[in-house]
Design an enzyme around this catalytic site. Structure first.
Site, PDB file in Angstrom:
ATOM      1  N   SER A  93       0.846  -1.187   0.000  1.00 15.60           N
ATOM      2  CA  SER A  93       0.000   0.000   0.000  1.00 15.60           C
ATOM      3  C   SER A  93       0.884   1.240   0.000  1.00 15.60           C
ATOM      4  O   SER A  93       1.739   1.412   0.874  1.00 15.60           O
ATOM      5  CB  SER A  93      -0.880   0.012   1.245  1.00 15.60           C
ATOM      6  OG  SER A  93      -1.379   1.317   1.448  1.00 15.60           O
ATOM      7  N   HIS A 122      -8.375   0.674  -3.670  1.00 15.43           N
ATOM      8  CA  HIS A 122      -9.238   0.375  -2.529  1.00 15.43           C
ATOM      9  C   HIS A 122      -9.974   1.662  -2.193  1.00 15.43           C
ATOM     10  O   HIS A 122      -9.375   2.592  -1.645  1.00 15.43           O
ATOM     11  CB  HIS A 122      -8.360  -0.112  -1.354  1.00 15.43           C
ATOM     12  CG  HIS A 122      -9.111  -0.338  -0.084  1.00 15.43           C
ATOM     13  ND1 HIS A 122      -8.471  -0.476   1.130  1.00 15.43           N
ATOM     14  CD2 HIS A 122     -10.434  -0.469   0.168  1.00 15.43           C
ATOM     15  CE1 HIS A 122      -9.383  -0.675   2.078  1.00 15.43           C
ATOM     16  NE2 HIS A 122     -10.580  -0.664   1.517  1.00 15.43           N
ATOM     17  N   MET A 149      -9.333   7.693   0.052  1.00 14.61           N
ATOM     18  CA  MET A 149     -10.167   8.010   1.222  1.00 14.61           C
ATOM     19  C   MET A 149     -10.756   9.406   1.055  1.00 14.61           C
ATOM     20  O   MET A 149     -10.078  10.316   0.583  1.00 14.61           O
ATOM     21  CB  MET A 149      -9.308   7.992   2.496  1.00 14.61           C
ATOM     22  CG  MET A 149      -8.552   6.696   2.718  1.00 14.61           C
ATOM     23  SD  MET A 149      -7.765   6.708   4.330  1.00 14.61           S
ATOM     24  CE  MET A 149      -6.717   5.250   4.207  1.00 14.61           C
ATOM     25  N   MET A 156     -11.223  -6.563   5.643  1.00 11.82           N
ATOM     26  CA  MET A 156     -10.371  -5.618   6.362  1.00 11.82           C
ATOM     27  C   MET A 156      -9.970  -6.220   7.706  1.00 11.82           C
ATOM     28  O   MET A 156     -10.828  -6.701   8.457  1.00 11.82           O
ATOM     29  CB  MET A 156     -11.099  -4.289   6.584  1.00 11.82           C
ATOM     30  CG  MET A 156     -11.305  -3.452   5.331  1.00 11.82           C
ATOM     31  SD  MET A 156      -9.781  -3.066   4.441  1.00 11.82           S
ATOM     32  CE  MET A 156      -8.889  -2.090   5.673  1.00 11.82           C
ATOM     33  N   HIS A 180      -1.236  -1.236  -4.261  1.00 14.29           N
ATOM     34  CA  HIS A 180      -2.516  -0.996  -3.584  1.00 14.29           C
ATOM     35  C   HIS A 180      -2.650   0.505  -3.329  1.00 14.29           C
ATOM     36  O   HIS A 180      -1.814   1.097  -2.639  1.00 14.29           O
ATOM     37  CB  HIS A 180      -2.529  -1.791  -2.283  1.00 14.29           C
ATOM     38  CG  HIS A 180      -3.805  -1.704  -1.508  1.00 14.29           C
ATOM     39  ND1 HIS A 180      -4.886  -2.529  -1.742  1.00 14.29           N
ATOM     40  CD2 HIS A 180      -4.176  -0.909  -0.479  1.00 14.29           C
ATOM     41  CE1 HIS A 180      -5.856  -2.253  -0.893  1.00 14.29           C
ATOM     42  NE2 HIS A 180      -5.452  -1.261  -0.108  1.00 14.29           N
ATOM     43  N   GLY A 214      -2.495  -4.143   9.096  1.00 13.64           N
ATOM     44  CA  GLY A 214      -1.688  -4.802  10.113  1.00 13.64           C
ATOM     45  C   GLY A 214      -0.975  -6.053   9.631  1.00 13.64           C
ATOM     46  O   GLY A 214      -0.550  -6.878  10.445  1.00 13.64           O
TER      47      GLY A 214
END
Ligand code: DX5
Ligand code: ZN
Length: 222
Positions: free
Chosen positions: A9, A65, A36, A136, A32, A176
């Site tokens: 990401s 995403h 947002m 997620m 990725h 994570g």
């Protein structure tokens, strides 16, 4: 289990040097990109024009995403950019089946994401509309959070349903993921792993990718 993918990401990359940051993950399977809108999640990143430029310069396929409200309205435009896959959140989609079809019609793979507390069972009948399911493993919005072990049973149930369906769906996990947690997610049945801080927070991103891949493959081969 099908081939495992490591998708770094760029949320944890240096946003002012994105092109150079992409070159540091040349061994990744895809990039990725976390979009947002400060509405669906309490954070703001980037939007269509920036994703378009990343797509133009990236040697790797793009995996978007979308953590945005009103996904029905905005997600198709990302598919039109020629991205490899576009993932929307089911919590933000009024008509997820129509939206998945709109994304596929525009030539991208359709992904659907579930927040940690969103159950997978209501959506099992629509797996054939999807190319990827994203579970997620943190609350979406920020990088560097702790992997939520409570999501493991859901990953397991989703993996079983995918296997049972015989469909070639990818099962992605995001949040994570590190050398410490990737084995648990792989054991539960995930096969596409997003990692932000574990890749860009290390001194050598390609080496971090190699280690993550090795750990995930050890589980799927073992
Ligand atoms: C979080 C994003 C993730 C994030 C993961 O909402 O969707 O893609 O970049 O970051 P890490 O790997 O640091 O948890
Ligand atoms: Zn993400």
């Amino acid at each position: 289990m099908s081939k495992c993918c490591i998708n770094p990401s760029i949320l944890s990359a240096d946003f002012v040097n994105l092109q150079a940051e992409l070159e540091r993950i040349s061994t990744a399977d895809a990039v990725h990109v976390d979009v947002m809108d400060n509405h669906f999640v309490p954070n703001l990143t980037l939007g269509l024009p920036v994703v378009q430029r990343i797509q133009e310069v990236s040697a790797l396929p793009l995996d978007a995403h979308l953590m945005i409200s009103d996904a029905d309205r905005w997600a198709p435009a990302y598919a039109e950019l020629g991205l490899a896959s576009v993932t929307f959140h089911v919590e933000a989609a009024a008509a997820p089946v129509k939206l998945a079809r709109d994304i596929r019609d525009r030539g991208a793979k359709a992904g659907m994401a579930l927040r940690p507390a969103t159950p997978v069972e209501p959506y099992l009948d629509m797996l054939s509309e999807l190319d990827m399911l994203l579970i997620m493993t943190v609350e979406p919005g920020f990088g560097g959070q702790k992997f939520l072990d409570i999501t493991l049973p859901k990953i397991r149930r989703a993996a079983e349903a995918i296997r049972g369906s015989g469909l070639p769906l990818a099962l992605q996990v995001d949040g994570g993921i590190s050398a410490d947690t990737i084995e648990r997610a792989a054991e539960a049945g995930a096969n596409v792993f997003v990692a932000g801080s574990a890749v860009y927070g290390s001194g050598d991103p390609d080496e971090a990718i190699r280690k993550l891949r090795e750990a995930a493959e050890a589980v799927s081969n073992g």
